[in-house]
Design a protein around this motif. Structure first.
Motif, short mmCIF file in Angstrom:
data_model
loop_
_atom_site.label_atom_id
_atom_site.label_comp_id
_atom_site.label_asym_id
_atom_site.label_seq_id
_atom_site.Cartn_x
_atom_site.Cartn_y
_atom_site.Cartn_z
N GLY A 180 2.39 -6.85 -3.05
CA GLY A 180 1.84 -5.63 -2.48
C GLY A 180 2.79 -5.01 -1.49
O GLY A 180 4.01 -5.02 -1.69
N TRP A 181 2.23 -4.44 -0.41
CA TRP A 181 3.04 -3.84 0.65
C TRP A 181 4.01 -2.79 0.12
O TRP A 181 5.15 -2.70 0.58
CB TRP A 181 3.79 -4.91 1.44
CG TRP A 181 2.97 -6.11 1.78
CD1 TRP A 181 3.19 -7.38 1.38
CD2 TRP A 181 1.78 -6.15 2.58
NE1 TRP A 181 2.22 -8.23 1.88
CE2 TRP A 181 1.33 -7.50 2.61
CE3 TRP A 181 1.04 -5.18 3.27
CZ2 TRP A 181 0.20 -7.89 3.31
CZ3 TRP A 181 -0.11 -5.59 3.95
CH2 TRP A 181 -0.50 -6.92 3.97
N GLY A 182 3.57 -2.02 -0.87
CA GLY A 182 4.40 -0.93 -1.38
C GLY A 182 5.37 -1.34 -2.47
O GLY A 182 6.06 -0.48 -3.04
N ASN A 183 5.46 -2.62 -2.79
CA ASN A 183 6.34 -3.07 -3.87
C ASN A 183 5.90 -2.43 -5.19
O ASN A 183 4.72 -2.46 -5.53
CB ASN A 183 6.30 -4.59 -3.97
CG ASN A 183 7.34 -5.14 -4.92
OD1 ASN A 183 7.35 -4.83 -6.10
ND2 ASN A 183 8.22 -5.98 -4.40
N ALA A 184 6.85 -1.86 -5.93
CA ALA A 184 6.52 -1.08 -7.12
C ALA A 184 6.39 -1.92 -8.39
O ALA A 184 6.18 -1.35 -9.47
CB ALA A 184 7.55 0.02 -7.32
N SER A 230 4.09 -3.81 -9.76
CA SER A 230 2.86 -3.68 -10.55
C SER A 230 2.75 -2.33 -11.24
O SER A 230 2.40 -2.26 -12.43
CB SER A 230 1.64 -3.91 -9.65
OG SER A 230 1.65 -3.03 -8.54
N SER A 231 3.08 -1.24 -10.54
CA SER A 231 2.97 0.09 -11.15
C SER A 231 4.03 0.28 -12.22
O SER A 231 3.77 0.91 -13.26
CB SER A 231 3.07 1.18 -10.09
OG SER A 231 4.28 1.09 -9.37
N LYS A 257 -7.45 -2.54 -3.88
CA LYS A 257 -6.52 -1.60 -3.29
C LYS A 257 -6.57 -1.70 -1.77
O LYS A 257 -7.64 -1.77 -1.17
CB LYS A 257 -6.86 -0.18 -3.72
CG LYS A 257 -5.86 0.87 -3.24
CD LYS A 257 -6.21 2.24 -3.78
CE LYS A 257 -5.19 3.30 -3.33
NZ LYS A 257 -5.51 4.65 -3.88
N ASN A 271 0.47 -2.10 -5.65
CA ASN A 271 0.74 -0.94 -4.80
C ASN A 271 -0.24 0.18 -5.12
O ASN A 271 -0.98 0.12 -6.11
CB ASN A 271 2.20 -0.47 -4.94
CG ASN A 271 2.52 0.03 -6.34
OD1 ASN A 271 1.81 -0.25 -7.30
ND2 ASN A 271 3.61 0.76 -6.47
N ASP A 272 -0.26 1.21 -4.30
CA ASP A 272 -1.22 2.29 -4.48
C ASP A 272 -1.07 2.96 -5.85
O ASP A 272 -2.07 3.33 -6.49
CB ASP A 272 -1.06 3.33 -3.38
CG ASP A 272 -1.60 2.85 -2.04
OD1 ASP A 272 -2.25 1.79 -2.01
OD2 ASP A 272 -1.34 3.53 -1.02
#
Length: 277
Positions: A207-211, A213-214, A235, A241-242
């Motif tokens: 997480g923490w903005g790591n891309a 997953s997206s 989320k 990430n978002d």
């Protein structure tokens, strides 16, 4: 609580190991580290529960595949309790304990961040319906190994395969497996999807903005992928990430949730099956 059955021979082996401190530290340093630290930390308030947990941890972490094919589950299973509609490892104490918290960090580094209860493995198999699973961020491949044992075909990838690189989340140590299932380098992931029938599996993606997953979801969508298994927090939590969650909301629908999923009491992770709209 499920009773732990240990043969007389195994008792002798454990006794000899625990009585030889130097040998324990050399052969199983993480177990020795746990025993040193746990003695200084508050437990659940029930000495018998704490002693039973310690015995299980020592037995299964030093027993290898002979002791268990799923040691992570066999260590924690008797300490699972229902709380607020969830199944959590808390040792019967709503707030868990400092000793359990320390054990959690150890077991997550040795095995996996999420707990693969047998019921969850069955749930995954049902959702996949025989399709090949492609897992990104597989870590040691512990989940991949459990899924493969259930009869599924699993291809696992990680940016830092622990048997070939220094992975800070899954550090090398004597007495433990580097990997539980073959792990391919993440550079092979972009070309791994041979069919839209594959199921993408993301278990505690960073997480923490790591891309990661997206980007994985985008690659999967590009080849027509239609089914995703996500194990992680909602989320705003510590996984995904978002952009990943926004893509799920826009282009996917929640097909099912594993109601038998087991989590550590401090975590908010869930197991979900998503289907492309």
């Amino acid at each position: 609580m499920a009773k732990l059955t240990i043969t007389p021979r195994r008792w002798d082996e454990l006794t000899a190991l625990l009585e030889d401190e130097e040998r324990l530290r050399n052969e199983h340093p993480k177990v020795a580290e746990y025993l040193d630290m746990s003695a200084r930390l508050p437990g659940t308030g029930d000495d018998q529960v704490d002693a039973d947990f310690d015995l299980r941890l020592v037995h299964y972490m030093t027993g290898g595949s002979v002791a268990s094919a799923n040691p992570y589950w066999d260590i924690v299973e008797p300490f699972v309790n229902a709380h607020d509609g969830r199944r959590v490892v808390n040792g019967g104490c709503v707030d868990g304990s400092a000793r359990l918290a320390y054990a959690q960090m150890l077991l997550q580094a040795v095995y996996a961040y999420a707990i693969p209860a047998p019921q969850t493995i069955e749930w995954v198999a049902d959702f996949c319906a025989g399709s090949t699973i492609v897992e990104l961020g597989a870590g040691r491949g512990y989940w991949a190994a459990q899924l493969a044992r259930s009869g599924l075909e699993v291809r696992a990838y990680d940016s830092e395969p622990p048997d070939r690189t220094n992975n800070a989340s899954f550090p090398e140590a004597a007495g433990q497996s580097s990997v539980w299932h073959p792990i391919e380098d993440v550079t092979e992931f972009a070309t791994c999807f041979q069919s839209a029938d594959h199921v993408l599996f993301l278990c505690w993606p960073p997480g923490w903005g790591n891309a990661m997953s997206s980007e994985a979801l985008s690659s999967f969508e590009a080849v027509g992928g239609e089914r995703l298994i996500y194990v992680g927090e909602p989320k705003g939590g510590r996984t995904g990430n978002d952009a990943f969650f926004d893509a799920l909301s826009a282009r996917w629908r929640l097909g099912c949730v594993d109601r038998q999923f087991v989590s550590w009491w401090r975590d908010a992770d869930v197991a979900q099956g998503w289907i492309r709209k």
